[in-house]
Design a protein around this motif. Structure first.
Motif, PDB file in Angstrom:
ATOM      1  N   TRP A   1      49.121  26.897  47.192  1.00 33.73           N
ATOM      2  CA  TRP A   1      48.943  26.785  45.340  1.00 33.73           C
ATOM      3  C   TRP A   1      48.545  28.236  44.612  1.00 33.73           C
ATOM      4  O   TRP A   1      48.050  28.925  45.567  1.00 33.73           O
ATOM      5  CB  TRP A   1      47.207  25.826  45.241  1.00 33.73           C
ATOM      6  CG  TRP A   1      46.395  26.407  45.169  1.00 33.73           C
ATOM      7  CD1 TRP A   1      45.890  25.966  46.861  1.00 33.73           C
ATOM      8  CD2 TRP A   1      45.486  27.504  45.311  1.00 33.73           C
ATOM      9  NE1 TRP A   1      44.869  25.907  47.185  1.00 33.73           N
ATOM     10  CE2 TRP A   1      44.358  27.270  46.059  1.00 33.73           C
ATOM     11  CE3 TRP A   1      44.417  28.185  44.378  1.00 33.73           C
ATOM     12  CZ2 TRP A   1      42.975  27.987  46.404  1.00 33.73           C
ATOM     13  CZ3 TRP A   1      44.002  29.110  43.761  1.00 33.73           C
ATOM     14  CH2 TRP A   1      43.162  28.820  45.311  1.00 33.73           C
TER      15      TRP A   1
ATOM     16  N   GLU B   1      46.415  29.313  40.937  1.00 35.36           N
ATOM     17  CA  GLU B   1      45.788  29.446  39.624  1.00 35.36           C
ATOM     18  C   GLU B   1      46.736  30.279  38.938  1.00 35.36           C
ATOM     19  O   GLU B   1      47.423  30.425  38.874  1.00 35.36           O
ATOM     20  CB  GLU B   1      44.507  30.167  40.219  1.00 35.36           C
ATOM     21  CG  GLU B   1      43.377  30.023  38.919  1.00 35.36           C
ATOM     22  CD  GLU B   1      41.830  29.485  39.560  1.00 35.36           C
ATOM     23  OE1 GLU B   1      41.881  30.938  40.185  1.00 35.36           O
ATOM     24  OE2 GLU B   1      40.878  28.841  38.662  1.00 35.36           O
ATOM     25  N   ARG B   2      46.411  29.631  37.644  1.00 35.81           N
ATOM     26  CA  ARG B   2      47.116  29.820  36.138  1.00 35.81           C
ATOM     27  C   ARG B   2      45.683  30.133  35.402  1.00 35.81           C
ATOM     28  O   ARG B   2      44.797  29.452  35.187  1.00 35.81           O
ATOM     29  CB  ARG B   2      47.901  28.775  35.802  1.00 35.81           C
ATOM     30  CG  ARG B   2      47.194  27.576  35.511  1.00 35.81           C
ATOM     31  CD  ARG B   2      48.792  26.947  34.644  1.00 35.81           C
ATOM     32  NE  ARG B   2      48.150  25.274  34.285  1.00 35.81           N
ATOM     33  CZ  ARG B   2      47.498  24.328  34.540  1.00 35.81           C
ATOM     34  NH1 ARG B   2      48.901  24.105  35.981  1.00 35.81           N
ATOM     35  NH2 ARG B   2      46.932  23.234  34.377  1.00 35.81           N
TER      36      ARG B   2
ATOM     37  N   ASN C   1      48.559  25.562  40.054  1.00 27.30           N
ATOM     38  CA  ASN C   1      50.276  24.809  40.513  1.00 27.30           C
ATOM     39  C   ASN C   1      50.444  24.612  41.351  1.00 27.30           C
ATOM     40  O   ASN C   1      50.578  26.190  42.677  1.00 27.30           O
ATOM     41  CB  ASN C   1      50.372  26.282  39.596  1.00 27.30           C
ATOM     42  CG  ASN C   1      50.754  25.925  37.666  1.00 27.30           C
ATOM     43  OD1 ASN C   1      50.245  25.250  37.751  1.00 27.30           O
ATOM     44  ND2 ASN C   1      51.247  26.974  38.371  1.00 27.30           N
TER      45      ASN C   1
ATOM     46  N   ASN D   1      52.713  25.975  45.335  1.00 25.85           N
ATOM     47  CA  ASN D   1      53.508  26.550  44.771  1.00 25.85           C
ATOM     48  C   ASN D   1      54.718  26.038  44.994  1.00 25.85           C
ATOM     49  O   ASN D   1      55.224  25.404  46.476  1.00 25.85           O
ATOM     50  CB  ASN D   1      52.713  27.983  45.931  1.00 25.85           C
ATOM     51  CG  ASN D   1      54.546  28.929  46.526  1.00 25.85           C
ATOM     52  OD1 ASN D   1      55.045  28.776  45.602  1.00 25.85           O
ATOM     53  ND2 ASN D   1      53.708  29.913  47.020  1.00 25.85           N
TER      54      ASN D   1
ATOM     55  N   PHE E   1      55.418  15.778  36.523  1.00 21.29           N
ATOM     56  CA  PHE E   1      54.586  16.582  35.808  1.00 21.29           C
ATOM     57  C   PHE E   1      53.504  15.204  35.957  1.00 21.29           C
ATOM     58  O   PHE E   1      53.457  13.797  35.859  1.00 21.29           O
ATOM     59  CB  PHE E   1      54.581  16.496  34.581  1.00 21.29           C
ATOM     60  CG  PHE E   1      52.960  17.094  33.679  1.00 21.29           C
ATOM     61  CD1 PHE E   1      53.080  18.317  34.024  1.00 21.29           C
ATOM     62  CD2 PHE E   1      52.311  16.340  33.277  1.00 21.29           C
ATOM     63  CE1 PHE E   1      51.701  19.493  33.581  1.00 21.29           C
ATOM     64  CE2 PHE E   1      51.328  17.136  32.959  1.00 21.29           C
ATOM     65  CZ  PHE E   1      51.047  18.231  32.824  1.00 21.29           C
TER      66      PHE E   1
ATOM     67  N   CYS F   1      50.259  19.373  36.712  1.00 17.19           N
ATOM     68  CA  CYS F   1      50.210  20.250  37.043  1.00 17.19           C
ATOM     69  C   CYS F   1      51.855  19.528  37.648  1.00 17.19           C
ATOM     70  O   CYS F   1      51.498  18.367  37.757  1.00 17.19           O
ATOM     71  CB  CYS F   1      50.029  21.407  37.921  1.00 17.19           C
ATOM     72  SG  CYS F   1      49.686  19.972  39.322  1.00 17.19           S
ATOM     73  N   PHE F   2      52.796  20.994  38.504  1.00 17.35           N
ATOM     74  CA  PHE F   2      53.843  19.682  38.405  1.00 17.35           C
ATOM     75  C   PHE F   2      53.376  19.890  40.166  1.00 17.35           C
ATOM     76  O   PHE F   2      53.891  20.213  41.290  1.00 17.35           O
ATOM     77  CB  PHE F   2      54.981  20.641  38.694  1.00 17.35           C
ATOM     78  CG  PHE F   2      55.358  20.731  37.063  1.00 17.35           C
ATOM     79  CD1 PHE F   2      56.293  19.526  36.190  1.00 17.35           C
ATOM     80  CD2 PHE F   2      55.385  21.983  36.039  1.00 17.35           C
ATOM     81  CE1 PHE F   2      56.447  19.633  35.016  1.00 17.35           C
ATOM     82  CE2 PHE F   2      55.209  21.931  34.809  1.00 17.35           C
ATOM     83  CZ  PHE F   2      56.147  21.039  34.101  1.00 17.35           C
TER      84      PHE F   2
ATOM     85  N   TRP G   1      46.703  25.155  28.019  1.00 17.61           N
ATOM     86  CA  TRP G   1      47.858  25.668  28.034  1.00 17.61           C
ATOM     87  C   TRP G   1      48.122  27.381  27.228  1.00 17.61           C
ATOM     88  O   TRP G   1      47.901  28.142  27.334  1.00 17.61           O
ATOM     89  CB  TRP G   1      49.066  24.958  27.735  1.00 17.61           C
ATOM     90  CG  TRP G   1      49.521  23.726  28.061  1.00 17.61           C
ATOM     91  CD1 TRP G   1      49.391  22.842  27.782  1.00 17.61           C
ATOM     92  CD2 TRP G   1      49.321  23.379  29.469  1.00 17.61           C
ATOM     93  NE1 TRP G   1      49.509  21.485  27.867  1.00 17.61           N
ATOM     94  CE2 TRP G   1      49.600  21.996  29.828  1.00 17.61           C
ATOM     95  CE3 TRP G   1      49.881  24.876  30.310  1.00 17.61           C
ATOM     96  CZ2 TRP G   1      49.463  21.488  31.092  1.00 17.61           C
ATOM     97  CZ3 TRP G   1      49.966  23.827  31.963  1.00 17.61           C
ATOM     98  CH2 TRP G   1      49.878  22.592  32.001  1.00 17.61           C
TER      99      TRP G   1
ATOM    100  N   THR H   1      51.820  33.478  38.496  1.00 13.80           N
ATOM    101  CA  THR H   1      50.959  32.436  36.909  1.00 13.80           C
ATOM    102  C   THR H   1      51.266  32.504  35.943  1.00 13.80           C
ATOM    103  O   THR H   1      50.687  31.842  34.922  1.00 13.80           O
ATOM    104  CB  THR H   1      50.093  33.930  37.107  1.00 13.80           C
ATOM    105  OG1 THR H   1      50.854  35.508  36.055  1.00 13.80           O
ATOM    106  CG2 THR H   1      49.300  34.200  38.754  1.00 13.80           C
TER     107      THR H   1
ATOM    108  N   VAL I   1      55.051  28.078  35.195  1.00 19.11           N
ATOM    109  CA  VAL I   1      54.620  26.760  34.906  1.00 19.11           C
ATOM    110  C   VAL I   1      53.921  26.514  33.155  1.00 19.11           C
ATOM    111  O   VAL I   1      53.921  26.053  32.532  1.00 19.11           O
ATOM    112  CB  VAL I   1      53.005  26.001  35.869  1.00 19.11           C
ATOM    113  CG1 VAL I   1      52.659  24.847  35.235  1.00 19.11           C
ATOM    114  CG2 VAL I   1      54.024  25.875  36.781  1.00 19.11           C
TER     115      VAL I   1
ATOM    116  N   GLY J   1      60.145  20.960  32.706  1.00 25.43           N
ATOM    117  CA  GLY J   1      59.811  22.275  34.362  1.00 25.43           C
ATOM    118  C   GLY J   1      59.520  23.103  34.474  1.00 25.43           C
ATOM    119  O   GLY J   1      60.719  23.712  33.184  1.00 25.43           O
TER     120      GLY J   1
END
Lengths: 851, 90
Positions: A209, A211-212, A310, A312, A325, A331-332, A360, A412, A415, A433
């Protein structure tokens, strides 16, 4: 100021200091550090700039997804642009910041990245060395699979399986997953990097994954760091990235990271929604917003931000995998089934991720200060502007803003950008997406992909047995396919034109020798060889007497000329056919295709013998004397050895074959000998011939000589749209002999039009002016474009024999236009020329037969 | 890159092969009996299905033998490879 904690750091070795230089300053780090962790340990937080706006930026992440901290590595290897988080610290490392773009001027001058290729076949390939990847690799090894485990990072926490059939690679990124389990892996071995070509029966994506962040005003300032990244710096490298932290997280992972910082002695001064971060070169002050909307400012040098996790799924999506989603995880996650050999496991599949409140971007403040893609300097306001411009699709937004197209490939930001688009359009967070993903998953230098295939190894070079002699003689070479052929042999003070005039004159008045070894040669053997060749050539080869030679033209099914050559009948059931130098492989392929797919009942075998025979072509009125002087037991007299026949015998003391066949229009003998005798025979011909006026000549003179005679070169005077009739070669098409490839097409309406382009000769009005090859021809030079073009020049030379220039051309209805004037309008002026027959030299062929 | 099972050499990388277009289009027994239109149909017209496609390949950098394949134009999955002159396995 050192930020190294007094204890801790599972990846570093405190007993092994490592000296390095960054941006001109000497520092010391520890074995196990990355360049990023070592910089943080030295208190270097800022020092990077954004590529477009030049804003101060700092280290945001602890992994390859890093968008800000890009560096150029100068020593001990060369990397033009790479995240500092992915550079292992080694003794003597020299690097400097790079603002998101590589210095291509330096790329041109630098020695360039070096690469090599390796291949691996396994039952199971696991991408990712986290917990899920290790588990997948262990169970595959347990059932006896050959296993390859590739991990992007420089080390693996945990114990991968071991054994003869298990290979574990770190610093190895899967660049792309392709059909049938083919995976290309970029392995950052230094200084020569490795590209692994892996074929796996099963591919397990345990890609983890990323992080965002959450865009807020000032969210791009140095000191803003992803929460889990900050925790990693503490746990792995024993580094505290700040002293006073604000936590802005919408899942438990962000808050857990804060606990790690706290335990390391970092004060957490506030938790909650960050409205904006302030500071000139780095975070100094953070303005928080409480639930009731009230604002409060705190002093802080670190903002731990976590907008969610998210999976990866770059590789999964690049092979066509779908996304869904997940509302709870915000997250997707993978959706649907991919290819049967591909599975996604662990966090990449959404397993074990924390429940997350979607957020967001932060409402309030200037959207143009809230950065989404840090490498493209694109903000929430930029996205809004594209939507207000009418764009709706994330793919269009991506192309308008370039979000996700930088070096970090939107790891990053991808998404985030999609979710912001969805939110602004008033649609659900999963309506669209992220934009599509394509290999390569990370930038890789062309030099690495090229591997050893550069310079002399880019393409094989084929040389004839006489090559050394040509080099010694100072020949200028040209490439014909992969062959090096002498183009001309310049004498003292000669250029191309004067050398070619001299070589041509020698062939017309005395003799010349050409190395014709590159001619394609195919032996066609078997009881059905005569019938087979009748089907492949436009004329009859089955009634060719043994010992004789016949010219042949080969057509495609569409009736167009594809190659030409001669057939020598060696025995009732054996021929040697020659092809053009460039067409040899194509002709053999055609033979095989017809034999295998349409006429498998024909008993014919085709063997390439191009490289088995060396050929010396001796042309000119004194060719017979030259061959005799070189020494042969073959009776060369005109009556005993007619044109278009061959004889076996000894040549210059070695066994061989002499063919009386000509491509110059002069008396000519081709001397065919085993390749290993080629140089010897060539040297003997030269020694014996030079007192008789013989010169070596190259392909350029050969081209002039054959054009004077009106002989076409397939591929120069033809272009795949030219029939035998267009060339005026109806004499070689025998429609009554039975069917042959291309025969039926010659009757098609379009192929019998009288106004098709036909081969003609051209004589420029000024005998000293040479038409450029490719020049378009018109009937009337109106001086105004457009003009109707009726043809083009295919070959054009200065002729010693004619004492003037001449050309071959394809002209609409050209055979009806002999005597007319046509024009070639060119930028430097118009050239007028008279249309003539394409045969300029010895049209009756007296010199060939009676020579 | 596809993994293609040559009927003689077994599974090999796609780069060893060359594509040969639609299979089972036989050379007409009497081309002279065909109208220009029929001849052009043989010469130029090929199917372009979404789904299974019977096509020709040649193992040009291997055994140099031609063979047939049934490939999905959607998934690239090759259901079968078999020699020239044979019918596809059901």
């Amino acid at each position: 100021m050192s930020r190294l904690l007094p204890a801790g750091g599972t990846w570093i070795d405190r007993a092994r200091p490592v000296a390095f230089r960054f941006d001109g300053t000497e520092y010391q780090g520890l074995a196990g550090d990355t360049l990023a962790s070592a910089l943080l340990a030295n208190g270097v937080v800022a020092g990077f700039r954004s590529p477009i706006l030049g804003r101060p930026r700092g280290i945001l992440t602890a992994g390859p997804e890093e968008p800000n901290a890009l560096v150029e590595v100068l020593e001990p290897w060369v990397d033009l642009v790479v995240p500092a988080t992915a550079v292992p610290l080694v003794e003597g490392l020299v690097a400097r910041p790079r603002a998101g773009t590589a210095d291509l001027g330096r790329a041109r001058d630098a020695p360039g990245a070096l690469g090599r290729n390796r291949h691996r076949h396994v039952e199971t390939l696991v991408v990712g060395g986290g917990p899920a990847g290790l588990a997948a690799a262990a169970s595959a090894a347990e059932r006896g699979d050959r296993v390859l485990l590739v991990e992007e990072g420089s080390r693996i926490d945990g114990e991968p399986p071991s054994g003869d059939d298990v290979l574990v690679l770190t610093a190895a990124t899967a660049l792309g997953v392709y059909d049938d389990g083919y995976v290309v892996v970029h392995h950052r071995t230094r200084p020569v990097e490795t590209v692994w070509h892996v074929r796996a029966a099963r591919v397990v994506l345990a890609t983890g994954w990323y992080e965002r962040p959450i865009p807020f005003v000032g969210g791009d300032l140095p000191g803003v760091m992803l929460a889990t990244a900050a925790a990693r710096y503490v746990e792995r490298y024993g580094v505290a990235p700040g002293e006073a932290a604000v936590v802005f997280a919408n899942s438990a992972w962000g808050r857990q990271a804060a606990d790690v910082l706290r335990e390391a002695g970092c004060e957490v001064v506030a938790e909650g929604t960050v409205l904006r971060a302030e500071g000139d070169e780095r975070v100094r002050r953070v303005v928080m917003r409480a639930q009731d909307g009230s604002e409060r400012a705190v002093e802080a040098d670190l903002v731990l931000v976590s907008g969610g996790i998210n999976p990866n799924l770059t590789l999964w999506r690049s092979i066509g995998g779908g996304l869904r989603f997940d509302e709870g995880l915000a997250c997707f996650v993978p959706d649907g089934v991919g290819p049967p050999w591909l599975t996604v496991v662990g966090a990449a599949a959404g397993e074990g991720l924390p429940p997350t409140e979607p957020l967001w971007f932060v409402e309030g403040g200037d959207d143009a200060e809230k950065f989404v893609d840090l490498q493209r300097d694109q903000t929430v306001a930029d996205i809004r502007e594209t939507l207000e411009g009418g764009l709706r699709s994330i793919e269009h937004v991506k192309r308008a803003t370039y979000i996700g197209t930088a070096i970090d490939q939107g790891r990053t930001s991808g998404v985030l950008a999609a979710a912001i688009v969805n939110a602004m359009l008033g649609e659900g967070p999963g309506a669209q997406g992220p934009s599509g993903a394509r290999p390569p998953a990370e930038p890789v230098a062309f030099g690495v992909l090229a591997g050893p295939r550069r310079g002399e190894l880019l393409d094989p070079v084929r040389t004839t047995p006489m090559h050394a002699w040509h080099v010694e003689r100072g020949a200028v070479f040209e490439d014909v396919g992969q062959w090096k052929r002498p183009r001309y042999y310049p004498g003292p003070g000669e250029d191309l034109e004067s050398a070619v005039l001299r070589e041509c004159a020698a062939v017309r008045t005395a003799a010349g020798a050409m190395d014709a070894s590159t001619l394609g040669k195919i032996e066609v053997a078997g009881p059905d060889a005569p019938a087979f060749l009748d089907r492949m050539y436009t004329n009859r080869m089955s009634n060719l007497p043994v010992g004789s030679i016949r010219y042949g033209l080969m057509l495609g099914l569409d009736g167009m000329v594809v190659d030409d050559g001669v057939a020598m009948r060696l025995a009732e059931d054996r021929y040697l056919v020659t092809t053009t130098t460039g067409g040899a492989a194509m002709v053999l392929d055609r033979f095989e295709e017809w034999l295998q797919t349409e006429w498998p009942h024909l008993r014919v075998f085709c063997t390439s013998v191009t490289e088995q025979w060396a050929v010396v072509a001796v042309n000119g009125p004194r060719a017979r004397e030259v061959v005799a002087a070189a020494g042969t037991d073959v009776e060369l007299a005109r009556e005993a050895f007619p044109h278009m026949t061959f004889r076996d015998g000894r040549i210059a003391g070695v066994p061989g074959r002499i063919a009386r066949v000509s491509f110059s229009g002069e008396l000519a003998f081709e001397l065919h000998v085993a390749a290993w005798h080629g140089l010897h025979v060539w040297e003997r011909v030269m020694e014996a011939g030079e007192p008789l006026g013989l010169v070596p000549y190259g392909t350029e003179a050969m081209h002039v000589l054959r054009a004077e005679k009106g002989y076409v070169i397939v591929g120069q005077d033809t272009d795949g749209t030219v029939t035998p009739h267009d060339l005026g070669m109806d004499w070689i098409v025998n429609p009554s002999k039975g069917d042959f490839v291309g025969r039926r097409s010659l009757r098609r309406a379009d192929l019998v039009r009288p106004d098709r382009k036909q081969l003609v000769g051209l004589l420029p009005a000024d005998p000293d002016e040479r038409l450029p090859e490719g020049a378009q021809l018109v009937l009337e030079d109106t001086g105004r474009v457009p003009m109707r073009m009726i043809g083009h020049v295919t070959s054009s030379y200065r002729s010693a024999a004619l004492g003037r220039t001449f050309a071959l051309a394809l002209v609409e209805g050209g055979r009806e236009r002999h005597g007319r004037t046509v024009f070639a309008p060119l930028p430097e002026g118009t050239i007028a020329a008279t249309v003539t027959s394409p045969v300029f030299w010895d049209p009756e062929g007296v010199r060939l037969r009676e020579g | 890159m596809l993994l293609i099972r040559c009927p003689w050499c077994g599974p090999r990388d796609e780069v060893e092969f060359r594509y040969g277009g639609q299979a089972a289009i036989s050379y007409p027994s009497d081309p002279d009996a065909l109208s220009d239109e029929q001849w052009a149909d043989y010469l130029f017209m090929r199917d372009n299905p979404k789904g299974e496609f019977r096509e020709r390949w040649v193992h040009v950098h291997g055994c140099r033998r031609w063979f047939q394949a049934v490939r999905s134009t959607v998934t690239h999955e090759i259901r079968a490879t078999f020699p020239i002159g044979e019918e596809p396995p059901s």
